[in-house]
Write a protein that holds these residues in place. Structure first.
Motif, PDB file in Angstrom:
ATOM      1  N   PHE A 266      -0.615   8.442  -2.534  1.00 57.32           N
ATOM      2  CA  PHE A 266       0.679   8.225  -1.897  1.00 57.32           C
ATOM      3  C   PHE A 266       1.659   9.275  -2.393  1.00 57.32           C
ATOM      4  O   PHE A 266       1.592   9.682  -3.559  1.00 57.32           O
TER       5      PHE A 266
ATOM      6  N   GLN B 217      -3.696  -0.390   3.296  1.00 52.33           N
ATOM      7  CA  GLN B 217      -2.811   0.694   2.874  1.00 52.33           C
ATOM      8  C   GLN B 217      -1.406   0.167   2.580  1.00 52.33           C
ATOM      9  O   GLN B 217      -0.784   0.564   1.593  1.00 52.33           O
TER      10      GLN B 217
ATOM     11  N   MET C   6      -6.722   5.915  -3.269  1.00 54.76           N
ATOM     12  CA  MET C   6      -5.799   6.177  -2.178  1.00 54.76           C
ATOM     13  C   MET C   6      -4.592   6.888  -2.790  1.00 54.76           C
ATOM     14  O   MET C   6      -4.119   6.496  -3.850  1.00 54.76           O
TER      15      MET C   6
END
Length: 92
Positions: free
Chosen positions: A72, A4, A70
Motif C-alpha cells: 500500500f 484489500q 500486499m
C-alpha cells in the motif's frame, strides 16, 4: 468486505494504534479489523513493515497456508494518523 479493503483498514488502524497506545478506540477498531481478517478471510500471522519510503507491506498467511504480501502507498496508509494528529479535539 473485500480483502484489500480489510487489509488497508487494518493497516491504517495498526499505524494509529502503534502511535497512540493509550487510545482505547484505536485498539478496539484494530481488533475489529483483525477479527474480520481472521474470520471472514481466514488469514493468520498479520504483520506490516516498511518496504521503502513510499510503500508499506502487509504480510499474512492465507487460508491455504501460504505467505502473501500486499503493498500500500505509505502516504495513504498514514493519512488517518495524520488527520487524527491534526485535529485538536483528539489530542488533549
Amino acid at each position: 468486505m473485500k480483502l484489500q479493503d480489510a487489509l488497508f483498514n487494518w493497516l491504517q488502524m495498526k499505524i494509529v494504534a502503534a502511535a497512540r497506545p493509550d487510545d482505547w478506540a484505536a485498539g478496539e477498531t484494530l481488533a475489529f479489523f483483525e477479527e474480520i481478517l481472521h474470520e471472514d478471510h481466514e488469514l493468520d500471522e498479520l504483520d506490516m513493515k516498511a518496504a521503502d519510503e513510499e510503500t508499506i507491506e502487509v504480510n499474512y498467511r492465507d487460508k491455504a497456508g501460504s505467505m502473501q504480501t500486499m503493498r500500500f502507498p505509505r502516504e495513504m496508509a498514514e493519512k488517518l494518523l495524520t488527520d487524527i494528529q491534526a485535529e485538536p479535539k483528539y489530542n488533549q
